[in-house]
Every structure is written in C-alpha cells, then in structure tokens.
Write an enzyme that holds these catalytic residues in place. Sequence first.
Site, PDB file in Angstrom:
ATOM      1  N   GLY A  93     -25.941  28.355 -44.451  1.00  0.00           N
ATOM      2  CA  GLY A  93     -24.818  29.185 -44.456  1.00  0.00           C
ATOM      3  C   GLY A  93     -24.086  28.881 -43.253  1.00  0.00           C
ATOM      4  O   GLY A  93     -24.171  27.933 -42.374  1.00  0.00           O
ATOM      5  N   SER A 148     -29.234  24.940 -39.880  1.00  0.00           N
ATOM      6  CA  SER A 148     -28.130  23.877 -40.221  1.00  0.00           C
ATOM      7  C   SER A 148     -27.289  24.212 -41.327  1.00  0.00           C
ATOM      8  O   SER A 148     -27.164  25.513 -41.896  1.00  0.00           O
ATOM      9  CB  SER A 148     -28.739  22.600 -40.758  1.00  0.00           C
ATOM     10  OG  SER A 148     -29.574  22.974 -41.968  1.00  0.00           O
ATOM     11  N   LYS A 149     -26.354  23.445 -41.816  1.00  0.00           N
ATOM     12  CA  LYS A 149     -25.321  23.928 -42.425  1.00  0.00           C
ATOM     13  C   LYS A 149     -25.622  24.382 -43.766  1.00  0.00           C
ATOM     14  O   LYS A 149     -25.073  25.281 -44.290  1.00  0.00           O
ATOM     15  CB  LYS A 149     -24.273  22.644 -42.913  1.00  0.00           C
ATOM     16  CG  LYS A 149     -23.493  22.300 -41.767  1.00  0.00           C
ATOM     17  CD  LYS A 149     -22.163  21.777 -42.065  1.00  0.00           C
ATOM     18  CE  LYS A 149     -21.259  21.421 -41.239  1.00  0.00           C
ATOM     19  NZ  LYS A 149     -21.598  20.431 -40.337  1.00  0.00           N
ATOM     20  N   ARG A 150     -26.724  24.064 -44.415  1.00  0.00           N
ATOM     21  CA  ARG A 150     -27.512  24.241 -45.551  1.00  0.00           C
ATOM     22  C   ARG A 150     -27.729  25.860 -45.683  1.00  0.00           C
ATOM     23  O   ARG A 150     -27.871  26.476 -46.693  1.00  0.00           O
ATOM     24  CB  ARG A 150     -28.494  23.454 -46.419  1.00  0.00           C
ATOM     25  CG  ARG A 150     -29.443  23.609 -45.644  1.00  0.00           C
ATOM     26  CD  ARG A 150     -30.720  22.480 -45.852  1.00  0.00           C
ATOM     27  NE  ARG A 150     -31.446  22.227 -45.045  1.00  0.00           N
ATOM     28  CZ  ARG A 150     -32.769  22.702 -44.991  1.00  0.00           C
ATOM     29  NH1 ARG A 150     -32.942  24.054 -46.030  1.00  0.00           N
ATOM     30  NH2 ARG A 150     -33.477  22.627 -44.178  1.00  0.00           N
TER      31      ARG A 150
END
Length: 470
Positions: free
Chosen positions: A246, A242-244
């Site tokens: 990177g 997911s976005k976290r």
Amino acid sequence: MPVPERPVVTRIAPSPTGSMHIGTARTALFNWLYARHTGGTYLLRIEDTDRERSTEAAVQVIHDGLAWLGLEPDAPPVFQFAQADRHRQVVEDLLAAGRAYRCYMTVEELAAARELARAEGHAIRSPWRDRDPPQGANLPHVIRFRGPMDGETIVDDLVKGPVRFHNSELDDLVLLRSDGAPTYNLAVVVDDHDMGITHIIRGDDHLNNAARQTLIYQAMGWEVPAFAHLPMIHGEDGAKLSKRHGAQAVGEFADRGYLPEAMRNYLARLGWGHGDDELFTDAQAIAWFDVKDVVKAPARLDWAKLGHVNNHYLRLADDARLTGLVIEAMKRRAADLTSDLTPRLLAVIPLVKEGAKTIVELDDLCRFAVARRPIHLDGKSSSLLTSESRARLSRLSAYLADEDDWTPEALLSRLRSFAETEGVGLGKFGAALRAVLSGGLPAPDLASALTALGKTESLGRIEDALSRPQ
Ligand code: GLU
C-alpha cells in the site's frame, strides 16, 4: 571541570527522488524529537548530487512533505551539490596528507581486481595505492581514500551497540570520480562536519557507510559524530516495505486522509515506544524520546493501529479543519455536490467522525448529506417506496413540517409520537425514511440525519421521493 558537551545538532539528508518515503518521514521525526528533547537543533540537507533527478519539483516534494508532517527544519536547507568545491578541497587535503591517492585503473583492470578480490575474499585494492603516478600526460583517474589495511573500525552505534568492521574488508573508496565529482560518502562526511552535526540518526541501510565515513573523519582529524541507525520499516508480513503493502510516500498518506499529528504519533512507535502508550502528544513524545531507546528489530507498519491512532486524532480535531479536509478529498474524488457544502459538512461531521479512520472514510460518511437534490436512490432504497410507505411518509412529512425545534432530541420524540399516532413501531417506516434521506448511503441515526440535513433539505428529499413515478 568537565568539558561541556556540544549542543545536539541533528539532520536529515534526503535525496530528491520525486517522492518522500515514509521511512524518511520516520527518520525526520526521530531527528526532530531528539533535537527537541535535548534542546538542540534539527537541520535539513538536500542531497541533490544526482542532477537529473534533483529537479525543483522533486526538492519541493521534500519541503511539502516536511511541512505537512510539521517537521520543518530549524534553518534553511544546505544543498549538497553547491558544496562540491569544498568537497574537492577536502580531497586535496587528504592527498596532501597522504591519506588519498590517484588511481589510474582502467575499467578492465578494475573488473579484474574485483574478480580477484572476490576469489581471495578481501576488499579491492588498487595497485596505485603504492605506486608513483605515471609520468607525462594527465591520464584519466579517480582519487581513492587510502584506508588502513589491518585493524578494525568500530562504529559505536547508539542503537546497534558497537559494530566492528575489519579494515581489510573495506576497499579504498573513491572520493572523487574521474570527472571530478565528489562521491556520496565523502560529501556526507564533509557536509555533516561543516554543519556541526553531533548525531547522525538515519536508516540502518547506511550502517556499512558509517564505517567508511568514520575512517574519513579520522583521517581528517575531525570528531566522529554519534551514530544511531534506525531499524527498517517492514510491511505487516515482515517483508521490506514495498508497493504491494500500500502507501509508501508521505503524499499518499496525506491523500488517504491521515492527519499529520496522527502520523507523528504513529511513526514514533515504529522502532521506539514509551511503555504501552499508544497515544501521546508531541510534548509527551519530546519529553520521553531518547535515541538510545530505539530498538534493533525492524518495525512493522500496522494499518489497523494507524487507523486507530488516526481515529483518535480525527475525534479531537476541530470540525472546521475537518470540513476543509473533507472538501479537498471530495474535490479530489470528483463528486456532484451541493453548493452549501460547508454548513452541511459542519453539521454532519460531528455526528459521524467517531466512525471514521481516515478523511476519506469521513468523506464517505458525509456523502449522504452533501448529495444534490433529487438524490439518487439505490435499488434497495427505491424498493422500500411502496404505496403504503409513501402514504405514511407523506403524513410524516406534514407532521415534521410542524416541528420548529429541529434538534435530535425534539426530532426523536416527534418520530416516536408519530409512530404512536400511526399505531406502528418506528421500524415500520424508519427504513423508508432513511432510504429517502440517504438514498442508501451510510448515514447516522434518523434524528441525527434529519438534524444534519436541516429542515428544508429533509422535507425536500421526502418530497422528491414522493413525486417519483411509482
Ligand atoms: N541521502 C541519503 C538517503 O537519502 C541519506 C544519507 C544520510 O542520512 O547519511 O538515503
């Protein structure tokens, strides 16, 4: 004589969402590798049935992503939305064969049926499955698949092995919505059949769909393609990417400075491998790849390994190509740069690229060489300019000016002999020289830095520093 097997045809079927996920890139790679390995064909279908999201720009993102990865399809793409009439025709065929029915459940009835199904632990069934259509006006309705109520559907997956589904747990899926729009599972089956796809290689989030799709193939009397569902890509902590974690989109990997050949090599290792081989060429991957060897466990995106692989390909890459990529990165990152960027970069890149894991890092390592005169000296660098070091730099500058052979070897011996003449070690003036050449930015060893800058620029930078007010 054995019946010859059909030549392999694979495909990827991305939906234009505005970005291309790294998982889609890996799916594209595996389809491409398998088609190349078997001498087959690799196709693209754009699943553009969501008319709001499927803008021209979003479709372009897919083309650009595939072009950048070097994974362009072997034929022009099929656009799913354009096939809608064909999808509706197949639904007519299923109706005529009694394998589909019109369902007139209202929204409230559907909600109640869903509740009941949940409470009784089976799939939703429509009362219209076994009921004659209502007389009179053409009431709003959907068309549902008439699925088998008992028995099993087995998806003989090339990665997961046989996966069994109880038919009682598969609801009668909607084929056509009340506005006549075909649904995803129907469209996928019709398109894959019409495109002659032999192997459906995709993410394992589609495994459940494979059972429903198998039933549609069977109802139409079509050959069911081979399925291979790939494990998801997780982040380093084992959670779904997911976005976290990177970057996720192909474009972000490009912007961060990964090379497409490094991405192909690295992505091939996510769910597949050839022994302990970390680094291999496309030709080796094509020779070795078989979808049967894909593993079941989720793969982890390991940034350190990706950096290592990218560093390998940066070192192999042609310096003129890297120069172009570094210039693009520099422009993107807005910087005040010298006008003779290209020759300066061509000189410095071979000296520093070994230390870079990405183009962005390579850009950082080249910055000292492309800064505009007078270059900025950071605090530490200017503090090295004492009156003693200035005097020595001034003598050194005159001594270097006599050097006509501006090569690392000649410059190194000149620096050494200067140190001897001065009766000091190199360390006594090396730091100050480095400071005025680089301003405190990362730079290679002194002889290399001088070579990369060239004689005029090197002497100019020393001159600039010496003419700064004390
Ligand atoms: N359009 C689907 C997706 O983007 C892929 C469908 C398939 O590969 O069958 O997830």
